[in-house]
Design a protein around this motif. Structure first.
Motif, PDB file in Angstrom:
ATOM      1  N   LEU A 287      -6.015   9.325  12.329  1.00 17.82           N
ATOM      2  CA  LEU A 287      -4.797   9.792  12.994  1.00 17.82           C
ATOM      3  C   LEU A 287      -3.777   8.663  13.125  1.00 17.82           C
ATOM      4  O   LEU A 287      -2.575   8.898  13.028  1.00 17.82           O
ATOM      5  CB  LEU A 287      -5.133  10.357  14.379  1.00 17.82           C
ATOM      6  CG  LEU A 287      -6.000  11.628  14.403  1.00 17.82           C
ATOM      7  CD1 LEU A 287      -6.295  12.031  15.844  1.00 17.82           C
ATOM      8  CD2 LEU A 287      -5.319  12.764  13.656  1.00 17.82           C
ATOM      9  N   LYS A 288      -4.259   7.441  13.349  1.00 16.54           N
ATOM     10  CA  LYS A 288      -3.321   6.309  13.453  1.00 16.54           C
ATOM     11  C   LYS A 288      -2.664   6.018  12.116  1.00 16.54           C
ATOM     12  O   LYS A 288      -1.481   5.679  12.050  1.00 16.54           O
ATOM     13  CB  LYS A 288      -4.052   5.069  13.965  1.00 16.54           C
ATOM     14  CG  LYS A 288      -4.274   5.073  15.463  1.00 16.54           C
ATOM     15  CD  LYS A 288      -4.432   3.670  16.000  1.00 16.54           C
ATOM     16  CE  LYS A 288      -4.394   3.683  17.519  1.00 16.54           C
ATOM     17  NZ  LYS A 288      -4.390   2.320  18.097  1.00 16.54           N
ATOM     18  N   ALA A 289      -3.444   6.125  11.029  1.00 13.87           N
ATOM     19  CA  ALA A 289      -2.896   5.854   9.705  1.00 13.87           C
ATOM     20  C   ALA A 289      -1.906   6.937   9.278  1.00 13.87           C
ATOM     21  O   ALA A 289      -0.946   6.654   8.564  1.00 13.87           O
ATOM     22  CB  ALA A 289      -4.022   5.726   8.686  1.00 13.87           C
ATOM     23  N   LEU A 290      -2.143   8.169   9.708  1.00  6.80           N
ATOM     24  CA  LEU A 290      -1.310   9.292   9.281  1.00  6.80           C
ATOM     25  C   LEU A 290      -0.130   9.550  10.216  1.00  6.80           C
ATOM     26  O   LEU A 290       0.785  10.303   9.867  1.00  6.80           O
ATOM     27  CB  LEU A 290      -2.163  10.569   9.200  1.00  6.80           C
ATOM     28  CG  LEU A 290      -3.345  10.548   8.228  1.00  6.80           C
ATOM     29  CD1 LEU A 290      -4.150  11.848   8.356  1.00  6.80           C
ATOM     30  CD2 LEU A 290      -2.878  10.360   6.795  1.00  6.80           C
ATOM     31  N   PHE A 291      -0.149   8.960  11.396  1.00 10.19           N
ATOM     32  CA  PHE A 291       0.867   9.247  12.408  1.00 10.19           C
ATOM     33  C   PHE A 291       2.256   8.825  11.937  1.00 10.19           C
ATOM     34  O   PHE A 291       2.459   7.726  11.441  1.00 10.19           O
ATOM     35  CB  PHE A 291       0.519   8.505  13.705  1.00 10.19           C
ATOM     36  CG  PHE A 291       1.486   8.725  14.817  1.00 10.19           C
ATOM     37  CD1 PHE A 291       1.613   9.968  15.414  1.00 10.19           C
ATOM     38  CD2 PHE A 291       2.285   7.679  15.282  1.00 10.19           C
ATOM     39  CE1 PHE A 291       2.505  10.171  16.464  1.00 10.19           C
ATOM     40  CE2 PHE A 291       3.170   7.877  16.322  1.00 10.19           C
ATOM     41  CZ  PHE A 291       3.284   9.123  16.917  1.00 10.19           C
ATOM     42  N   ASP A 292       3.211   9.747  12.084  1.00  8.33           N
ATOM     43  CA  ASP A 292       4.599   9.491  11.694  1.00  8.33           C
ATOM     44  C   ASP A 292       5.456   9.432  12.958  1.00  8.33           C
ATOM     45  O   ASP A 292       5.785  10.467  13.542  1.00  8.33           O
ATOM     46  CB  ASP A 292       5.103  10.594  10.768  1.00  8.33           C
ATOM     47  CG  ASP A 292       6.455  10.260  10.141  1.00  8.33           C
ATOM     48  OD1 ASP A 292       7.207   9.482  10.745  1.00  8.33           O
ATOM     49  OD2 ASP A 292       6.757  10.780   9.052  1.00  8.33           O
ATOM     50  N   PRO A 293       5.824   8.232  13.409  1.00  7.86           N
ATOM     51  CA  PRO A 293       6.592   8.122  14.652  1.00  7.86           C
ATOM     52  C   PRO A 293       7.964   8.765  14.574  1.00  7.86           C
ATOM     53  O   PRO A 293       8.520   9.179  15.598  1.00  7.86           O
ATOM     54  CB  PRO A 293       6.691   6.609  14.868  1.00  7.86           C
ATOM     55  CG  PRO A 293       6.501   6.007  13.511  1.00  7.86           C
ATOM     56  CD  PRO A 293       5.553   6.928  12.795  1.00  7.86           C
TER      57      PRO A 293
ATOM     58  N   LEU B 233      -5.200  -0.788   6.177  1.00  5.46           N
ATOM     59  CA  LEU B 233      -5.941  -0.626   4.929  1.00  5.46           C
ATOM     60  C   LEU B 233      -6.165   0.853   4.629  1.00  5.46           C
ATOM     61  O   LEU B 233      -6.041   1.298   3.483  1.00  5.46           O
ATOM     62  CB  LEU B 233      -7.280  -1.363   5.016  1.00  5.46           C
ATOM     63  CG  LEU B 233      -8.133  -1.390   3.752  1.00  5.46           C
ATOM     64  CD1 LEU B 233      -7.380  -2.051   2.599  1.00  5.46           C
ATOM     65  CD2 LEU B 233      -9.443  -2.129   4.013  1.00  5.46           C
ATOM     66  N   GLY B 234      -6.469   1.622   5.686  1.00  3.87           N
ATOM     67  CA  GLY B 234      -6.644   3.054   5.488  1.00  3.87           C
ATOM     68  C   GLY B 234      -5.358   3.731   5.044  1.00  3.87           C
ATOM     69  O   GLY B 234      -5.359   4.599   4.163  1.00  3.87           O
ATOM     70  N   ARG B 235      -4.245   3.319   5.640  1.00  4.96           N
ATOM     71  CA  ARG B 235      -2.943   3.900   5.259  1.00  4.96           C
ATOM     72  C   ARG B 235      -2.608   3.562   3.812  1.00  4.96           C
ATOM     73  O   ARG B 235      -2.136   4.403   3.050  1.00  4.96           O
ATOM     74  CB  ARG B 235      -1.854   3.377   6.202  1.00  4.96           C
ATOM     75  CG  ARG B 235      -0.481   3.986   5.952  1.00  4.96           C
ATOM     76  CD  ARG B 235       0.550   3.427   6.922  1.00  4.96           C
ATOM     77  NE  ARG B 235       0.242   3.745   8.302  1.00  4.96           N
ATOM     78  CZ  ARG B 235      -0.082   2.850   9.224  1.00  4.96           C
ATOM     79  NH1 ARG B 235      -0.149   1.558   8.917  1.00  4.96           N
ATOM     80  NH2 ARG B 235      -0.335   3.225  10.456  1.00  4.96           N
ATOM     81  N   TRP B 236      -2.862   2.312   3.424  1.00  4.28           N
ATOM     82  CA  TRP B 236      -2.584   1.885   2.047  1.00  4.28           C
ATOM     83  C   TRP B 236      -3.478   2.641   1.067  1.00  4.28           C
ATOM     84  O   TRP B 236      -3.010   3.133   0.031  1.00  4.28           O
ATOM     85  CB  TRP B 236      -2.817   0.381   1.945  1.00  4.28           C
ATOM     86  CG  TRP B 236      -2.671  -0.172   0.560  1.00  4.28           C
ATOM     87  CD1 TRP B 236      -1.511  -0.409  -0.114  1.00  4.28           C
ATOM     88  CD2 TRP B 236      -3.734  -0.541  -0.326  1.00  4.28           C
ATOM     89  NE1 TRP B 236      -1.785  -0.915  -1.369  1.00  4.28           N
ATOM     90  CE2 TRP B 236      -3.144  -1.007  -1.526  1.00  4.28           C
ATOM     91  CE3 TRP B 236      -5.124  -0.538  -0.211  1.00  4.28           C
ATOM     92  CZ2 TRP B 236      -3.901  -1.454  -2.603  1.00  4.28           C
ATOM     93  CZ3 TRP B 236      -5.882  -0.988  -1.282  1.00  4.28           C
ATOM     94  CH2 TRP B 236      -5.267  -1.440  -2.462  1.00  4.28           C
TER      95      TRP B 236
ATOM     96  N   ARG C 152       1.323  12.732   8.815  1.00  3.73           N
ATOM     97  CA  ARG C 152       1.844  12.868   7.459  1.00  3.73           C
ATOM     98  C   ARG C 152       0.694  12.928   6.453  1.00  3.73           C
ATOM     99  O   ARG C 152      -0.211  12.095   6.452  1.00  3.73           O
ATOM    100  CB  ARG C 152       2.750  11.664   7.143  1.00  3.73           C
ATOM    101  CG  ARG C 152       3.392  11.686   5.772  1.00  3.73           C
ATOM    102  CD  ARG C 152       4.279  10.467   5.571  1.00  3.73           C
ATOM    103  NE  ARG C 152       3.516   9.227   5.625  1.00  3.73           N
ATOM    104  CZ  ARG C 152       3.601   8.353   6.622  1.00  3.73           C
ATOM    105  NH1 ARG C 152       4.395   8.563   7.627  1.00  3.73           N
ATOM    106  NH2 ARG C 152       2.874   7.249   6.594  1.00  3.73           N
ATOM    107  N   ARG C 153       0.717  13.936   5.592  1.00  5.59           N
ATOM    108  CA  ARG C 153      -0.311  14.075   4.570  1.00  5.59           C
ATOM    109  C   ARG C 153      -0.135  12.978   3.525  1.00  5.59           C
ATOM    110  O   ARG C 153       0.954  12.819   2.981  1.00  5.59           O
ATOM    111  CB  ARG C 153      -0.219  15.435   3.874  1.00  5.59           C
ATOM    112  CG  ARG C 153      -0.751  16.607   4.690  1.00  5.59           C
ATOM    113  CD  ARG C 153       0.060  16.877   5.907  1.00  5.59           C
ATOM    114  NE  ARG C 153      -0.320  18.128   6.565  1.00  5.59           N
ATOM    115  CZ  ARG C 153       0.046  18.445   7.793  1.00  5.59           C
ATOM    116  NH1 ARG C 153       0.783  17.622   8.500  1.00  5.59           N
ATOM    117  NH2 ARG C 153      -0.316  19.593   8.326  1.00  5.59           N
ATOM    118  N   PRO C 154      -1.170  12.191   3.236  1.00 10.93           N
ATOM    119  CA  PRO C 154      -1.022  11.121   2.242  1.00 10.93           C
ATOM    120  C   PRO C 154      -0.867  11.680   0.837  1.00 10.93           C
ATOM    121  O   PRO C 154      -1.510  12.662   0.470  1.00 10.93           O
ATOM    122  CB  PRO C 154      -2.332  10.334   2.377  1.00 10.93           C
ATOM    123  CG  PRO C 154      -3.308  11.304   2.931  1.00 10.93           C
ATOM    124  CD  PRO C 154      -2.519  12.238   3.814  1.00 10.93           C
TER     125      PRO C 154
END
Length: 218
Positions: A110-116, A85-88, A201-203
């Motif tokens: 950090l989990k929502a922004l993390f780019d694997p 939800l935070g990522r969205w 990754r910057r949203p």
């Protein structure tokens, strides 16, 4: 889905879950993380979450011996929902990107922004000191893990305040700028620290969500 919203759809309920994802908290610490919730409303939501099996209330063992709230094992299953939800929401054009953010919210972001894909096969154990709070962040195998508390042997530690760390994640300041200004101390290799910050990754607003106001008649 409807039953799920019956359990956690009330105002503040999912935010209480967010506050407990990094570990147990006392009622006063929950209030500090949710300043907009009155004590009565917070108590009511906690009772509802306990009744539904999402949260439990217990006393920590000696020598601490204080009562805390924590997520049950089933309640911890909400973590990907909170993160998703935070990522969205991070792609919303109306997101107040300079709004204040709590320490737990900031670390969980950090989990929502993390780019694997950017992290690749990197393995970094990072420490975070954000004012009086300490966290450890482990990146390995294209995944990220978060926990409250200090790591005994991190590869590097970022020692700063929440506002400065938020500016690093938003890309409005660089590590070098923050360090030169005295707002950040890096314990360890600066190159490792810069590589670590680049994993997030910057949203940006999603293109399809822009200019969605329907045209006026005529």
């Amino acid at each position: 889905m409807a039953h799920g919203l019956d359990l956690i759809g009330e105002r503040w309920a999912l935010l209480i879950v967010r506050e407990l994802l990094l570990g147990p908290k006392r009622f006063t610490h929950l209030r500090a993380g949710l300043p907009g919730a009155s004590p009565d409303v917070l108590s009511q939501r906690l009772r509802q979450l306990q009744e539904s099996g999402v949260v439990r209330h217990r006393k920590l063992p000696p020598p601490v011996g204080v009562p805390v709230y924590e997520l049950t094992e089933w309640g911890m299953g909400l973590e990907p929902i909170v993160t998703g939800l935070g990522r969205w929401a991070g792609s919303s054009p109306s997101l107040p990107r300079d709004a204040p953010i709590g320490v737990d919210s900031l670390v969980l972001s950090l989990k929502a922004l993390f780019d694997p894909h950017v992290a690749g096969d990197a393995e970094i154990a990072a420490g975070l000191r954000l004012a009086e709070d300490e966290f450890r962040v482990i990146v390995a195998g294209g995944e990220i893990a978060l926990a409250r508390g200090a790591d005994g042997h991190p590869d590097m530690t970022l020692d700063t305040d929440p506002a400065t760390f938020a500016s690093l994640l938003r890309g409005t300041r660089s590590l070098a700028e923050a360090a030169a200004g005295g707002d950040l101390r890096v314990d360890g290799d600066m190159g490792t620290a810069e590589r670590f910050v680049a994993f997030f990754r910057r949203p940006v607003p999603h293109p399809s969500a822009r200019n969605t106001t329907p045209p006026s008649p005529g």
